[in-house]
Design an enzyme around this catalytic site. Structure first.
Site, PDB file in Angstrom:
ATOM      1  N   ARG A   1       0.813  -1.240   0.000  1.00 13.70           N
ATOM      2  CA  ARG A   1       0.000   0.000   0.000  1.00 13.70           C
ATOM      3  C   ARG A   1       0.833   1.271   0.000  1.00 13.70           C
ATOM      4  NH1 ARG A   1      -3.250  -2.834   3.739  1.00 13.70           N
ATOM      5  NH2 ARG A   1      -4.992  -3.801   2.669  1.00 13.70           N
TER       6      ARG A   1
ATOM      7  N   LYS B   1       2.716  11.906 -11.708  1.00 12.30           N
ATOM      8  CA  LYS B   1       2.063  10.889 -12.539  1.00 12.30           C
ATOM      9  C   LYS B   1       2.955   9.657 -12.599  1.00 12.30           C
ATOM     10  CE  LYS B   1      -0.555  13.733 -15.839  1.00 12.30           C
ATOM     11  NZ  LYS B   1      -0.683  14.090 -17.269  1.00 12.30           N
TER      12      LYS B   1
ATOM     13  N   GLU C   1      11.052  19.464 -24.467  1.00 15.60           N
ATOM     14  CA  GLU C   1      10.163  19.884 -23.368  1.00 15.60           C
ATOM     15  C   GLU C   1      10.582  21.265 -22.854  1.00 15.60           C
ATOM     16  OE1 GLU C   1       7.573  18.046 -22.967  1.00 15.60           O
ATOM     17  OE2 GLU C   1       8.246  16.121 -23.789  1.00 15.60           O
TER      18      GLU C   1
ATOM     19  N   LYS D   1       7.010  23.892 -14.232  1.00 19.08           N
ATOM     20  CA  LYS D   1       6.092  22.745 -14.188  1.00 19.08           C
ATOM     21  C   LYS D   1       5.514  22.571 -12.785  1.00 19.08           C
ATOM     22  CE  LYS D   1       4.929  18.122 -15.479  1.00 19.08           C
ATOM     23  NZ  LYS D   1       5.255  16.786 -15.934  1.00 19.08           N
TER      24      LYS D   1
ATOM     25  N   GLU E   1      -5.082  17.812 -13.540  1.00 22.88           N
ATOM     26  CA  GLU E   1      -5.288  18.150 -14.954  1.00 22.88           C
ATOM     27  C   GLU E   1      -6.741  18.443 -15.300  1.00 22.88           C
ATOM     28  OE1 GLU E   1      -2.696  15.869 -17.449  1.00 22.88           O
ATOM     29  OE2 GLU E   1      -3.672  16.571 -19.275  1.00 22.88           O
TER      30      GLU E   1
ATOM     31  N   ARG F   1      -3.316  22.694 -16.243  1.00 22.96           N
ATOM     32  CA  ARG F   1      -2.230  21.739 -16.520  1.00 22.96           C
ATOM     33  C   ARG F   1      -2.227  21.291 -17.978  1.00 22.96           C
ATOM     34  NH1 ARG F   1      -0.279  16.802 -12.532  1.00 22.96           N
ATOM     35  NH2 ARG F   1       1.349  15.988 -13.870  1.00 22.96           N
TER      36      ARG F   1
ATOM     37  N   ASN G   1       0.274  20.174 -22.640  1.00 22.90           N
ATOM     38  CA  ASN G   1       0.070  19.300 -23.805  1.00 22.90           C
ATOM     39  C   ASN G   1       0.362  20.011 -25.121  1.00 22.90           C
ATOM     40  OD1 ASN G   1      -0.766  17.160 -22.198  1.00 22.90           O
ATOM     41  ND2 ASN G   1      -2.849  17.985 -22.094  1.00 22.90           N
TER      42      ASN G   1
ATOM     43  N   HIS H   1       1.731  18.223 -28.154  1.00 19.04           N
ATOM     44  CA  HIS H   1       1.598  16.802 -27.859  1.00 19.04           C
ATOM     45  C   HIS H   1       0.383  16.145 -28.513  1.00 19.04           C
ATOM     46  CE1 HIS H   1       4.827  17.551 -25.090  1.00 19.04           C
ATOM     47  NE2 HIS H   1       4.846  16.297 -24.682  1.00 19.04           N
TER      48      HIS H   1
ATOM     49  N   HIS I   1       2.078  13.356 -30.244  1.00 14.65           N
ATOM     50  CA  HIS I   1       1.842  11.986 -29.767  1.00 14.65           C
ATOM     51  C   HIS I   1       1.362  11.089 -30.888  1.00 14.65           C
ATOM     52  CE1 HIS I   1       1.426  12.413 -25.143  1.00 14.65           C
ATOM     53  NE2 HIS I   1       2.576  11.870 -25.486  1.00 14.65           N
TER      54      HIS I   1
ATOM     55  N   HIS J   1      10.496  10.601 -28.540  1.00 15.54           N
ATOM     56  CA  HIS J   1       9.389  11.454 -28.092  1.00 15.54           C
ATOM     57  C   HIS J   1       9.595  12.923 -28.487  1.00 15.54           C
ATOM     58  CE1 HIS J   1       6.115  12.873 -25.576  1.00 15.54           C
ATOM     59  NE2 HIS J   1       6.943  13.728 -24.995  1.00 15.54           N
TER      60      HIS J   1
HETATM   61  N1  NAD Z   1       5.182  11.149 -15.392  1.00 20.47           N
HETATM   62  C1  NAD Z   1       5.176  12.157 -16.244  1.00 20.47           C
HETATM   63  O1  NAD Z   1       4.657  13.242 -15.979  1.00 20.47           O
HETATM   64  C2  NAD Z   1       5.869  11.969 -17.557  1.00 20.47           C
HETATM   65  C3  NAD Z   1       6.103  13.073 -18.378  1.00 20.47           C
HETATM   66  C4  NAD Z   1       6.787  12.877 -19.571  1.00 20.47           C
HETATM   67  C5  NAD Z   1       7.205  11.611 -19.928  1.00 20.47           C
HETATM   68  N2  NAD Z   1       6.949  10.558 -19.109  1.00 20.47           N
HETATM   69  C6  NAD Z   1       7.390   9.196 -19.461  1.00 20.47           C
HETATM   70  O2  NAD Z   1       8.800   9.194 -19.570  1.00 20.47           O
HETATM   71  C7  NAD Z   1       9.175   8.127 -20.427  1.00 20.47           C
HETATM   72  C8  NAD Z   1      10.315   8.573 -21.313  1.00 20.47           C
HETATM   73  O3  NAD Z   1      11.394   8.941 -20.504  1.00 20.47           O
HETATM   74  P1  NAD Z   1      12.888   9.053 -21.067  1.00 20.47           P
HETATM   75  O4  NAD Z   1      12.878   9.823 -22.326  1.00 20.47           O
HETATM   76  O5  NAD Z   1      13.712   9.502 -19.943  1.00 20.47           O
HETATM   77  O6  NAD Z   1      13.210   7.561 -21.519  1.00 20.47           O
HETATM   78  P2  NAD Z   1      13.982   6.337 -20.818  1.00 20.47           P
HETATM   79  O7  NAD Z   1      13.701   6.278 -19.380  1.00 20.47           O
HETATM   80  O8  NAD Z   1      13.647   5.152 -21.651  1.00 20.47           O
HETATM   81  O9  NAD Z   1      15.518   6.728 -21.038  1.00 20.47           O
HETATM   82  C9  NAD Z   1      16.035   6.787 -22.351  1.00 20.47           C
HETATM   83  C10 NAD Z   1      17.266   5.883 -22.495  1.00 20.47           C
HETATM   84  O10 NAD Z   1      18.378   6.488 -21.846  1.00 20.47           O
HETATM   85  C11 NAD Z   1      18.990   5.561 -20.948  1.00 20.47           C
HETATM   86  N3  NAD Z   1      19.577   6.365 -19.891  1.00 20.47           N
HETATM   87  C12 NAD Z   1      18.926   6.977 -18.880  1.00 20.47           C
HETATM   88  N4  NAD Z   1      19.775   7.765 -18.200  1.00 20.47           N
HETATM   89  C13 NAD Z   1      20.994   7.625 -18.766  1.00 20.47           C
HETATM   90  C14 NAD Z   1      22.273   8.200 -18.533  1.00 20.47           C
HETATM   91  N5  NAD Z   1      22.420   9.124 -17.583  1.00 20.47           N
HETATM   92  N6  NAD Z   1      23.303   7.831 -19.319  1.00 20.47           N
HETATM   93  C15 NAD Z   1      23.114   6.939 -20.327  1.00 20.47           C
HETATM   94  N7  NAD Z   1      21.931   6.372 -20.616  1.00 20.47           N
HETATM   95  C16 NAD Z   1      20.878   6.718 -19.851  1.00 20.47           C
HETATM   96  C17 NAD Z   1      17.869   4.648 -20.536  1.00 20.47           C
HETATM   97  O11 NAD Z   1      18.349   3.423 -20.061  1.00 20.47           O
HETATM   98  C18 NAD Z   1      17.107   4.505 -21.849  1.00 20.47           C
HETATM   99  O12 NAD Z   1      17.750   3.561 -22.677  1.00 20.47           O
HETATM  100  C19 NAD Z   1       7.924   7.700 -21.177  1.00 20.47           C
HETATM  101  O13 NAD Z   1       7.527   6.436 -20.717  1.00 20.47           O
HETATM  102  C20 NAD Z   1       6.893   8.749 -20.795  1.00 20.47           C
HETATM  103  O14 NAD Z   1       5.592   8.222 -20.720  1.00 20.47           O
HETATM  104  C21 NAD Z   1       6.300  10.725 -17.933  1.00 20.47           C
HETATM  105 ZN    ZN Z   2       6.414  15.292 -23.726  1.00 22.99          ZN
END
Ligand code: NAD
Ligand code: ZN
Length: 345
Positions: free
Chosen positions: A108, A130, A172, A209, A219, A223, A227, A230, A234, A249
């Site tokens: 939990r 999120k 971003e 943010k 949202e 908020r 988007n 996006h 997206h 992305h």
């Molecule tokens: N929660 C939210 O508000 C929110 C907002 C935007 C995106 N997201 C989510 O974030 C995700 C994308 O995140 P991302 O772009 O960070 O992708 P990711 O976490 O897949 O990282 C990208 C790549 O970089 C590698 N990596 C990470 N840090 C590293 C470092 N310091 N050195 C070398 N390699 C490294 C990872 O292993 C991966 O292969 C999506 O799933 C998306 O839905 C969430």
């Molecule tokens: Zn984004």
């Protein structure tokens, strides 16, 4: 949801984490990494810090699923982590969303700390509470809102990040400037990516943010400005996953910001000069991507966006550089024309 959680931007991550762990006094400290952050980021930290428990999972969005979440819950169970245990999530947005979700639901909910290691996670994913995983073909379909006890951001991790990932996260930052800060936009638009003041921009994005999600955590209104870029972005991103040219992305969001800005300009929300500034800067950083799917297919995907209401496609559009409106209904024809504009820009 709890408060937004402390967000500490630092260049002394080991010391900050050590103080934090001292204050929290957890019964155990467990690190969650993926293959890449285990190799590139964990060695920076573990030398002087407690916690030899490490759970490591494969990297990548394709692993942000129930099966890998189960492995994390199983790892925590095998390590006999109790409700006073702490999970330190060291990774990009994939691991932050999934690891936070696993911590928020294990027994939990146990405390977790996010240490975002990609630019995207530092300026976006780690702020706002999120959490979740993808399910079947639906992105972020299962999840909760929950904040970490703290988020610790250190730009030192970006040194090992592949350039394409850095550039993806930068989209971003551009978005945050276009929707909130005209003077910061004009500053960043003078530099190439390698010359950007990243540490300052990370602080700027996080502060912006945080302000938005504090005003509208679930949202229901404001908020939604986050988007911008996006709705079309997206759609392009998800279609590109099954095409010969897979976009990151931020690469897709770059196209989304150009096309949505064009729509805003057609509606006299942005001036032609502002559109030209936005498009010129984004194309300089990202070039022009090829898209190998039809705009009809794109409209179909965009029409299923979970942010739409009824059968209306809703977007966030800037009404000048530095300000943004949300829930603006846009027609399929406008989207099709905006894609035409992108290819001719
Ligand atoms: N929660 C939210 O508000 C929110 C907002 C935007 C995106 N997201 C989510 O974030 C995700 C994308 O995140 P991302 O772009 O960070 O992708 P990711 O976490 O897949 O990282 C990208 C790549 O970089 C590698 N990596 C990470 N840090 C590293 C470092 N310091 N050195 C070398 N390699 C490294 C990872 O292993 C991966 O292969 C999506 O799933 C998306 O839905 C969430
Ligand atoms: Zn984004």
């Amino acid at each position: 949801m709890n408060s937004t959680g402390a967000c500490i931007i630092t260049d002394r991550i080991t010391e900050e984490l050590s103080v934090l762990i001292g204050n929290l006094n957890p019964s155990s400290v467990t690190w969650l990494t993926d293959d890449n952050t285990r190799n590139h980021c964990l060695p920076t930290l573990t030398g002087n810090l407690p916690g030899n428990n490490i759970i490591s999972v494969p990297a990548g969005e394709e692993n942000k699923n129930l099966e890998v979440a189960s492995r994390i819950w199983k790892g925590m169970t095998d390590l006999q982590i109790d409700r006073k245990g702490l999970l330190v999530v060291l990774g990009g947005g994939v691991l932050g969303d999934m690891g936070g979700f696993c911590a928020a639901t294990y027994k939990r909910g146990i405390d977790f700390v996010l240490i975002p290691t990609t630019l995207l996670a530092q300026v976006d994913a780690s702020v706002g509470g999120k959490l979740g995983i993808d399910f079947e073909s639906f992105k972020n379909h299962i999840g909760v809102f929950q904040n970490p006890v703290a988020t610790l951001i250190d730009s030192c991790f970006l040194k090992t990040l592949p350039f394409a990932e850095l550039r993806s996260g930068f989209a971003e930052i551009i978005k945050h400037c276009i929707i909130s800060d005209q003077s910061m936009f004009s500053r960043i638009s003078q530099f190439d990516l390698t010359a950007q003041p990243l540490s300052e921009l990370i602080s700027h994005s996080v502060a912006f943010k945080k302000e938005v999600v504090t005003k509208d955590p679930k949202e229901s209104g404001l908020r939604k400005i986050l988007n911008f870029g996006h709705t079309i972005g997206h759609g392009i991103e998800s279609l590109s996953l099954n095409s010969g040219h897979r976009l990151l992305h931020g690469e897709a969001i770059a196209i989304g910001m150009i096309t949505e800005s064009w729509i805003a300009c057609q509606r006299q929300m942005l001036s032609a000069a502002e559109l030209s500034d936005i498009v010129g800067f984004i194309l300089r950083i990202y070039g022009k991507q090829s898209i190998d799917f039809s705009t009809d297919k794109l409209i179909q995907v965009i029409s299923q966006d979970k942010k739409n209401k009824g059968n209306r496609i809703l977007m966030a559009l800037p009404d000048r550089i530095g300000s943004c409106q949300w829930d603006i209904a846009v027609t399929p024809e406008e989207i099709t024309a905006s894609i035409g504009y992108y290819f001719n820009a």
